[in-house]
Design an enzyme around this catalytic site. Structure first.
Site, PDB file in Angstrom:
ATOM      1  N   TYR A  49       0.793  -1.236   0.000  1.00  0.00           N
ATOM      2  CA  TYR A  49       0.000   0.000   0.000  1.00  0.00           C
ATOM      3  C   TYR A  49       0.822   1.280   0.000  1.00  0.00           C
ATOM      4  O   TYR A  49       0.247   2.371  -0.042  1.00  0.00           O
ATOM      5  CB  TYR A  49      -0.946  -0.006   1.213  1.00  0.00           C
ATOM      6  CG  TYR A  49      -1.850  -1.210   1.238  1.00  0.00           C
ATOM      7  CD1 TYR A  49      -2.851  -1.363   0.275  1.00  0.00           C
ATOM      8  CD2 TYR A  49      -1.700  -2.215   2.190  1.00  0.00           C
ATOM      9  CE1 TYR A  49      -3.673  -2.477   0.265  1.00  0.00           C
ATOM     10  CE2 TYR A  49      -2.518  -3.340   2.192  1.00  0.00           C
ATOM     11  CZ  TYR A  49      -3.498  -3.468   1.224  1.00  0.00           C
ATOM     12  OH  TYR A  49      -4.311  -4.561   1.213  1.00  0.00           O
ATOM     13  N   HIS A  52      -8.094  -1.044  -6.754  1.00  0.00           N
ATOM     14  CA  HIS A  52      -7.284  -1.581  -5.656  1.00  0.00           C
ATOM     15  C   HIS A  52      -5.897  -0.983  -5.751  1.00  0.00           C
ATOM     16  O   HIS A  52      -5.311  -0.964  -6.845  1.00  0.00           O
ATOM     17  CB  HIS A  52      -7.216  -3.112  -5.720  1.00  0.00           C
ATOM     18  CG  HIS A  52      -8.564  -3.733  -5.676  1.00  0.00           C
ATOM     19  ND1 HIS A  52      -9.293  -3.795  -4.515  1.00  0.00           N
ATOM     20  CD2 HIS A  52      -9.349  -4.241  -6.651  1.00  0.00           C
ATOM     21  CE1 HIS A  52     -10.472  -4.346  -4.784  1.00  0.00           C
ATOM     22  NE2 HIS A  52     -10.532  -4.616  -6.068  1.00  0.00           N
TER      23      HIS A  52
HETATM   24  C1  DQA Z   1      -7.372  -3.540  -1.385  1.00  0.00           C
HETATM   25  C2  DQA Z   1      -7.085  -5.029  -1.598  1.00  0.00           C
HETATM   26  C3  DQA Z   1      -7.963  -5.874  -0.713  1.00  0.00           C
HETATM   27  O1  DQA Z   1      -7.688  -7.257  -0.921  1.00  0.00           O
HETATM   28  C4  DQA Z   1      -7.692  -5.533   0.739  1.00  0.00           C
HETATM   29  O2  DQA Z   1      -8.534  -6.298   1.583  1.00  0.00           O
HETATM   30  C5  DQA Z   1      -7.776  -4.086   1.042  1.00  0.00           C
HETATM   31  C6  DQA Z   1      -7.263  -3.139   0.067  1.00  0.00           C
HETATM   32  C7  DQA Z   1      -6.378  -2.669  -2.191  1.00  0.00           C
HETATM   33  O3  DQA Z   1      -6.624  -1.457  -2.292  1.00  0.00           O
HETATM   34  O4  DQA Z   1      -5.367  -3.154  -2.674  1.00  0.00           O
HETATM   35  O5  DQA Z   1      -8.182  -3.690   2.132  1.00  0.00           O
HETATM   36  O6  DQA Z   1      -8.665  -3.269  -1.865  1.00  0.00           O
END
Ligand code: DQA
Length: 147
Positions: A24, A101
């Site tokens: 992230y 995502h």
């Molecule tokens: C997410 C990916 C999901 O699998 C995860 O549970 C998240 C963030 C992403 O932004 O990469 O909370 O949506």
């Protein structure tokens, strides 16, 4: 003019900045929203933001979505992988949605590879970090301009 986009952040997105930087980065939700606002103004879109960790509250917000926005950009977090309640609410809202995502969900744990929103979203952007939100906004703009 149809240019109102609701940016919906689901469960745990409020903790960005404290989550695994490998997936992230270090950006906080507030910083991400500043960037999304800038992307939106470059594209001539108006954005509003909503985040919740409560599925029922999120569903109720989606029920109001058609009154609030012309389109939505959705990062539902882990709900992506199992919340049929949110899928149904998106169908009820019936506005164009692009799923985003930050991380590359296809290259992580197998349970992250499936999205319950498959078939009802106009597009998916995954693994491009904050810039993916720009791409998703551009996809929504094309939808709004075309229809
Ligand atoms: C997410 C990916 C999901 O699998 C995860 O549970 C998240 C963030 C992403 O932004 O990469 O909370 O949506």
């Amino acid at each position: 003019m149809r240019n109102r986009v609701e940016v919906l952040h689901g469960v745990n997105l409020d903790t960005l900045g404290r989550r695994d930087p490998e997936h992230y980065g270090g950006i906080t939700l507030q910083e991400l929203e500043v960037r999304i606002k800038r992307f939106a103004s470059e594209l001539g879109l108006e954005v509003r933001f909503f985040q919740s960790n409560h599925e029922g509250e999120f569903v109720e917000y989606l029920h109001r979505l058609p009154d609030l926005a012309d389109a939505a950009l959705l990062n539902a977090g882990a709900w992506t992988h199992y919340s049929y309640a949110i899928r149904d609410a998106l169908e009820i809202a019936a506005v164009p949605v692009v799923e985003v995502h930050l991380s590359d969900v296809q290259s992580r744990e197998p349970w992250r590879r499936h999205s319950v929103f498959e078939g009802i979203v106009a597009g998916v952007v995954s693994g491009e970090g904050p810039d993916g939100y720009r791409k998703a906004l551009a996809m929504l703009k094309a939808q709004l301009d075309g229809g």
